[in-house]
Design an enzyme around this catalytic site. Sequence first.
Site, mmCIF file in Angstrom:
data_model
loop_
_atom_site.group_PDB
_atom_site.id
_atom_site.type_symbol
_atom_site.label_atom_id
_atom_site.label_comp_id
_atom_site.label_asym_id
_atom_site.label_seq_id
_atom_site.Cartn_x
_atom_site.Cartn_y
_atom_site.Cartn_z
ATOM 1 N N HIS A 195 6.446 28.140 -32.728
ATOM 2 C CA HIS A 195 7.771 28.636 -33.093
ATOM 3 C C HIS A 195 8.086 28.127 -34.501
ATOM 4 O O HIS A 195 8.377 26.947 -34.687
ATOM 5 C CB HIS A 195 8.771 28.092 -32.048
ATOM 6 C CG HIS A 195 10.191 28.446 -32.285
ATOM 7 N ND1 HIS A 195 11.221 27.841 -31.609
ATOM 8 C CD2 HIS A 195 10.781 29.349 -33.119
ATOM 9 C CE1 HIS A 195 12.373 28.349 -32.003
ATOM 10 N NE2 HIS A 195 12.132 29.255 -32.929
ATOM 11 N N SER A 227 8.200 22.213 -24.403
ATOM 12 C CA SER A 227 8.291 22.017 -25.860
ATOM 13 C C SER A 227 7.964 20.565 -26.181
ATOM 14 O O SER A 227 8.673 19.654 -25.738
ATOM 15 C CB SER A 227 9.702 22.341 -26.345
ATOM 16 O OG SER A 227 9.894 21.747 -27.612
ATOM 17 N N MET A 287 10.288 27.563 -37.389
ATOM 18 C CA MET A 287 11.672 27.509 -37.879
ATOM 19 C C MET A 287 11.594 27.077 -39.333
ATOM 20 O O MET A 287 11.962 25.946 -39.700
ATOM 21 C CB MET A 287 12.480 26.525 -37.026
ATOM 22 C CG MET A 287 12.820 27.090 -35.651
ATOM 23 S SD MET A 287 13.207 25.810 -34.446
ATOM 24 C CE MET A 287 11.550 25.368 -33.942
ATOM 25 N N MET A 344 9.401 22.764 -37.904
ATOM 26 C CA MET A 344 10.669 22.754 -38.646
ATOM 27 C C MET A 344 10.442 22.211 -40.052
ATOM 28 O O MET A 344 9.687 21.254 -40.238
ATOM 29 C CB MET A 344 11.684 21.872 -37.929
ATOM 30 C CG MET A 344 11.905 22.273 -36.475
ATOM 31 S SD MET A 344 13.205 21.283 -35.724
ATOM 32 C CE MET A 344 13.110 21.855 -34.025
ATOM 33 N N HIS A 401 4.647 24.880 -26.087
ATOM 34 C CA HIS A 401 5.564 25.353 -27.126
ATOM 35 C C HIS A 401 5.612 24.316 -28.256
ATOM 36 O O HIS A 401 5.932 23.148 -28.022
ATOM 37 C CB HIS A 401 6.945 25.565 -26.519
ATOM 38 C CG HIS A 401 7.943 26.164 -27.451
ATOM 39 N ND1 HIS A 401 8.028 27.521 -27.694
ATOM 40 C CD2 HIS A 401 8.909 25.590 -28.218
ATOM 41 C CE1 HIS A 401 9.003 27.757 -28.560
ATOM 42 N NE2 HIS A 401 9.552 26.601 -28.899
ATOM 43 N N MET A 459 17.078 32.448 -28.929
ATOM 44 C CA MET A 459 17.507 31.046 -28.989
ATOM 45 C C MET A 459 18.826 30.906 -28.248
ATOM 46 O O MET A 459 19.786 31.627 -28.542
ATOM 47 C CB MET A 459 17.707 30.597 -30.439
ATOM 48 C CG MET A 459 16.448 30.427 -31.261
ATOM 49 S SD MET A 459 15.231 29.288 -30.582
ATOM 50 C CE MET A 459 16.179 27.773 -30.408
ATOM 51 N N ASP A 505 14.716 29.936 -25.324
ATOM 52 C CA ASP A 505 14.465 28.595 -25.839
ATOM 53 C C ASP A 505 15.783 27.881 -26.144
ATOM 54 O O ASP A 505 16.574 28.348 -26.961
ATOM 55 C CB ASP A 505 13.624 28.736 -27.125
ATOM 56 C CG ASP A 505 13.197 27.406 -27.714
ATOM 57 O OD1 ASP A 505 13.406 26.363 -27.073
ATOM 58 O OD2 ASP A 505 12.636 27.429 -28.836
ATOM 59 N N ASP A 513 7.205 23.369 -31.868
ATOM 60 C CA ASP A 513 8.309 23.649 -32.788
ATOM 61 C C ASP A 513 7.987 23.141 -34.184
ATOM 62 O O ASP A 513 7.811 21.941 -34.398
ATOM 63 C CB ASP A 513 9.581 22.962 -32.275
ATOM 64 C CG ASP A 513 10.117 23.642 -31.034
ATOM 65 O OD1 ASP A 513 10.328 24.864 -31.079
ATOM 66 O OD2 ASP A 513 10.322 22.957 -30.017
HETATM 67 C C1 DX5 Z 1 15.074 23.841 -30.715
HETATM 68 C C2 DX5 Z 1 13.641 24.128 -30.360
HETATM 69 C C3 DX5 Z 1 13.387 24.078 -28.920
HETATM 70 C C4 DX5 Z 1 13.643 22.734 -28.291
HETATM 71 C C5 DX5 Z 1 14.086 22.979 -26.890
HETATM 72 O O1 DX5 Z 1 15.270 24.075 -32.045
HETATM 73 O O2 DX5 Z 1 13.238 25.392 -30.838
HETATM 74 O O3 DX5 Z 1 12.093 24.541 -28.590
HETATM 75 O O4 DX5 Z 1 12.530 21.895 -28.285
HETATM 76 O O5 DX5 Z 1 14.431 21.763 -26.325
HETATM 77 P P1 DX5 Z 1 15.331 21.674 -25.025
HETATM 78 O O6 DX5 Z 1 14.605 22.424 -23.949
HETATM 79 O O7 DX5 Z 1 15.415 20.218 -24.792
HETATM 80 O O8 DX5 Z 1 16.654 22.318 -25.359
HETATM 81 ZN ZN ZN Z 2 11.333 26.250 -29.979
#
Ligand code: DX5
Ligand code: ZN
Length: 219
Positions: A65, A7, A67, A36, A32, A136, A174, A34
Amino acid sequence: MKLIAPSILSADGGRLAEEIASVEKAGADWIHVDVMDGHFVPNITMGPAVIKALRKATRLPFDVHLMIQNPDDYIEAFAEAGADWITVHVEAATHLHRTLGQIKKAGKKAGVSLNPSTPLSSVEEILPDLDLLLIMSVNPGFGGQQFIQSSLAKIRRAAQMLAGVPTKPLLEVDGGVTLQNIAAIAGAGADVLVAGAAVFQTPDYAQTIAALKAEAHKT
Ligand code: DX5
Ligand code: ZN
């Protein structure tokens, strides 16, 4: 086969393209990404323009992903930016069946993610429409959080649930995946393991990814 998806949330944000190229060279299977929005989760990251720019840095699949609230409004933009897998949150999608159709219509693989408190039953009716189910194992929003132990049982149940689906969707996990717990998570049935801090906070990505893969294939 167990896939490792670093990620880039935990990568050096000033050198994202370079970081992506490094983990590709180090043996990563997917990247990956993220996304947000500051509403669905209490953090803000990147949008389609940055993803489009990063697309040139690697040939690996982009596992995006989302969010974000109102994911339907942004699916085309992320598809055009170069996402290969687009995962939305069940908690943010009002008409999930339609949303998944929209992702497929854009020519992309469709995933659904569940927060730790969301039951597996919330996706029961749309299992045949899924390419991927993302569990998650932390509350989304930040990298480097601790794996929620009760997720293991949920992953096990999710794997059983997916085994009965003819299209065999992938099971992704994740949040809080580490060298110490990846064997148990993979053993519970995860196919794709996201790892942020566990990769990017180590000095030697190749050594780390090789170790994560070896652990993941132990069970
Ligand atoms: C959290 C993200 C994850 C995050 C995971 O909201 O969706 O993808 O980057 O990070 P680690 O592996 O450090 O928990
Ligand atoms: Zn993620």
